[in-house]
Design an enzyme around this catalytic site. Sequence first.
Site, PDB file in Angstrom:
ATOM      1  N   ASN A  12       0.866  -1.177   0.000  1.00 45.39           N
ATOM      2  CA  ASN A  12       0.000   0.000   0.000  1.00 45.39           C
ATOM      3  C   ASN A  12       0.907   1.232   0.000  1.00 45.39           C
ATOM      4  O   ASN A  12       1.495   1.571   1.024  1.00 45.39           O
ATOM      5  CB  ASN A  12      -0.881  -0.053   1.259  1.00 45.39           C
ATOM      6  CG  ASN A  12      -1.678   1.218   1.455  1.00 45.39           C
ATOM      7  OD1 ASN A  12      -1.745   2.071   0.579  1.00 45.39           O
ATOM      8  ND2 ASN A  12      -2.278   1.350   2.628  1.00 45.39           N
ATOM      9  N   TRP A  13       1.014   1.863  -1.156  1.00 47.98           N
ATOM     10  CA  TRP A  13       1.957   2.986  -1.274  1.00 47.98           C
ATOM     11  C   TRP A  13       1.404   4.276  -0.664  1.00 47.98           C
ATOM     12  O   TRP A  13       2.091   5.273  -0.619  1.00 47.98           O
ATOM     13  CB  TRP A  13       2.323   3.209  -2.747  1.00 47.98           C
ATOM     14  CG  TRP A  13       3.144   2.101  -3.343  1.00 47.98           C
ATOM     15  CD1 TRP A  13       3.437   0.883  -2.773  1.00 47.98           C
ATOM     16  CD2 TRP A  13       3.797   2.102  -4.626  1.00 47.98           C
ATOM     17  NE1 TRP A  13       4.223   0.133  -3.631  1.00 47.98           N
ATOM     18  CE2 TRP A  13       4.458   0.860  -4.777  1.00 47.98           C
ATOM     19  CE3 TRP A  13       3.878   3.025  -5.665  1.00 47.98           C
ATOM     20  CZ2 TRP A  13       5.186   0.532  -5.919  1.00 47.98           C
ATOM     21  CZ3 TRP A  13       4.598   2.702  -6.815  1.00 47.98           C
ATOM     22  CH2 TRP A  13       5.253   1.470  -6.932  1.00 47.98           C
ATOM     23  N   LYS A  14       0.146   4.251  -0.263  1.00 47.20           N
ATOM     24  CA  LYS A  14      -0.482   5.435   0.339  1.00 47.20           C
ATOM     25  C   LYS A  14      -0.276   6.660  -0.563  1.00 47.20           C
ATOM     26  O   LYS A  14      -0.233   6.516  -1.779  1.00 47.20           O
ATOM     27  CB  LYS A  14       0.038   5.650   1.763  1.00 47.20           C
ATOM     28  CG  LYS A  14      -0.102   4.370   2.599  1.00 47.20           C
ATOM     29  CD  LYS A  14       0.031   4.593   4.068  1.00 47.20           C
ATOM     30  CE  LYS A  14      -0.110   3.245   4.785  1.00 47.20           C
ATOM     31  NZ  LYS A  14      -0.146   3.354   6.230  1.00 47.20           N
ATOM     32  N   HIS A  97      -9.602   0.872   4.647  1.00 45.46           N
ATOM     33  CA  HIS A  97      -8.348   1.082   5.383  1.00 45.46           C
ATOM     34  C   HIS A  97      -8.613   2.016   6.560  1.00 45.46           C
ATOM     35  O   HIS A  97      -9.411   2.945   6.456  1.00 45.46           O
ATOM     36  CB  HIS A  97      -7.290   1.677   4.446  1.00 45.46           C
ATOM     37  CG  HIS A  97      -5.925   1.692   5.080  1.00 45.46           C
ATOM     38  ND1 HIS A  97      -5.552   2.645   5.995  1.00 45.46           N
ATOM     39  CD2 HIS A  97      -4.872   0.849   4.955  1.00 45.46           C
ATOM     40  CE1 HIS A  97      -4.310   2.387   6.403  1.00 45.46           C
ATOM     41  NE2 HIS A  97      -3.883   1.304   5.785  1.00 45.46           N
ATOM     42  N   GLU A  99      -7.036   4.418   7.766  1.00 50.22           N
ATOM     43  CA  GLU A  99      -6.832   5.855   7.503  1.00 50.22           C
ATOM     44  C   GLU A  99      -8.054   6.447   6.809  1.00 50.22           C
ATOM     45  O   GLU A  99      -8.407   7.596   7.022  1.00 50.22           O
ATOM     46  CB  GLU A  99      -5.551   6.053   6.674  1.00 50.22           C
ATOM     47  CG  GLU A  99      -4.304   5.824   7.529  1.00 50.22           C
ATOM     48  CD  GLU A  99      -3.077   5.357   6.778  1.00 50.22           C
ATOM     49  OE1 GLU A  99      -3.037   5.434   5.532  1.00 50.22           O
ATOM     50  OE2 GLU A  99      -2.130   4.894   7.462  1.00 50.22           O
ATOM     51  N   GLU A 173      -5.453  -5.375  10.358  1.00 48.33           N
ATOM     52  CA  GLU A 173      -4.486  -4.311  10.618  1.00 48.33           C
ATOM     53  C   GLU A 173      -4.865  -3.574  11.901  1.00 48.33           C
ATOM     54  O   GLU A 173      -5.678  -2.640  11.874  1.00 48.33           O
ATOM     55  CB  GLU A 173      -4.494  -3.300   9.459  1.00 48.33           C
ATOM     56  CG  GLU A 173      -4.092  -3.885   8.131  1.00 48.33           C
ATOM     57  CD  GLU A 173      -3.529  -2.809   7.215  1.00 48.33           C
ATOM     58  OE1 GLU A 173      -2.391  -2.994   6.754  1.00 48.33           O
ATOM     59  OE2 GLU A 173      -4.202  -1.793   6.980  1.00 48.33           O
ATOM     60  N   GLY A 179       2.191   2.074  10.901  1.00 42.67           N
ATOM     61  CA  GLY A 179       3.126   3.186  10.813  1.00 42.67           C
ATOM     62  C   GLY A 179       3.788   3.549  12.133  1.00 42.67           C
ATOM     63  O   GLY A 179       4.392   4.609  12.269  1.00 42.67           O
ATOM     64  N   SER A 220       3.284  -2.237  10.409  1.00 46.41           N
ATOM     65  CA  SER A 220       4.719  -2.239  10.699  1.00 46.41           C
ATOM     66  C   SER A 220       5.428  -3.542  10.303  1.00 46.41           C
ATOM     67  O   SER A 220       6.356  -3.985  10.988  1.00 46.41           O
ATOM     68  CB  SER A 220       4.980  -1.907  12.179  1.00 46.41           C
ATOM     69  OG  SER A 220       4.519  -0.598  12.472  1.00 46.41           O
ATOM     70  N   GLY A 241       2.737  -1.140   4.319  1.00 48.06           N
ATOM     71  CA  GLY A 241       2.735   0.286   4.001  1.00 48.06           C
ATOM     72  C   GLY A 241       4.150   0.792   3.792  1.00 48.06           C
ATOM     73  O   GLY A 241       4.756   0.604   2.738  1.00 48.06           O
ATOM     74  N   GLY A 242       4.715   1.410   4.830  1.00 48.73           N
ATOM     75  CA  GLY A 242       6.027   2.057   4.726  1.00 48.73           C
ATOM     76  C   GLY A 242       7.102   1.221   4.045  1.00 48.73           C
ATOM     77  O   GLY A 242       7.834   1.718   3.183  1.00 48.73           O
TER      78      GLY A 242
HETATM   79  P1  PGA Z   1       2.665   0.199   7.701  1.00 50.65           P
HETATM   80  O1  PGA Z   1       1.196   0.393   7.083  1.00 50.65           O
HETATM   81  O2  PGA Z   1       3.232  -1.047   7.101  1.00 50.65           O
HETATM   82  O3  PGA Z   1       3.416   1.443   7.300  1.00 50.65           O
HETATM   83  O4  PGA Z   1       2.504   0.080   9.185  1.00 50.65           O
HETATM   84  C1  PGA Z   1       0.360  -0.688   6.835  1.00 50.65           C
HETATM   85  C2  PGA Z   1      -0.897  -0.208   6.184  1.00 50.65           C
HETATM   86  O5  PGA Z   1      -1.330   0.921   6.451  1.00 50.65           O
HETATM   87  O6  PGA Z   1      -1.499  -0.936   5.368  1.00 50.65           O
END
Ligand code: PGA
Length: 261
Positions: A12-14, A97, A99, A173, A179, A220, A241-242
């Site tokens: 997930n490149w956000k 998600h 967010e 998640e 994050g 994470s 994500g990251g």
């Molecule tokens: P993260 O994000 O790996 O940066 O913790 C995961 C996600 O939001 O899908």
Amino acid sequence: MEKKRIPLVAGNWKMYKTIAEAKQLAAELVHGLEKFTQVEVAICPPFTSLLPVKTLLEETSIRLGAQNMHWENAGAYTGEVSPLMVAELCSYVILGHSERRAYFGETDETVNKKVLAAYAVGLIPILCVGETLQENEAGKTGEVVERQVKLALQGVSLSMSQETGVPLVIAYEPVWAIGTGRAASGSGANTVVTQYIRSTLADLFVSEIAQSVRVLYGGSVKAGNAKEFFTQPEIDGALVGGASLKADEYIGIVQAAASSK
Ligand code: PGA
């Protein structure tokens, strides 16, 4: 007959990467991931990079996903992208998600509309569920996760195809792990997947379906801790994500998946 669950690592490149940066990263991944044929890999860049990245993924087995979409196929919804538009480019769409739930007002009801809309155009949802820190500390993890799964899947009927399995991916998640660098423990996440996600799926559908849906862990995940999740019996991969923004890290995670399952 239950179908063996093929591990899936989805990135997930956000809201990161311009088109030029996205193409660069995708090119590095194409090169580095060629040999991991036993793991399915997907990447979910921002909308602006979907088409340029798709061009680079032709001839590869890396699949493309979007990070969100509206539920209507067309209409006066300024700034939104429709399921039909996403389906022109992608196999997957991340829905619900945390967010989106926290910052953009998504509710179980709107997530459900999006899930139904995804199926109507042949997209596979990666449905995200997970409790906040507050909910976790209040002992509400099970209640929250079960509710999110149940409501998101209202009105959905799932069947299994021999080639592709069940067209649903769920990502557990925990919000407090996203994050933050503070991942859940592998066994803790596995327990949530078993007790609250697969058991809810078994209530909603037949048990063969519940056992065939791929359930990922997210929060994470890095190359260094990925194995802890991939070696859990009920966890079938990761939503990253990251660490999906750096080719080396992401390739390391896929490698961990390939060697664990
Ligand atoms: P993260 O994000 O790996 O940066 O913790 C995961 C996600 O939001 O899908």
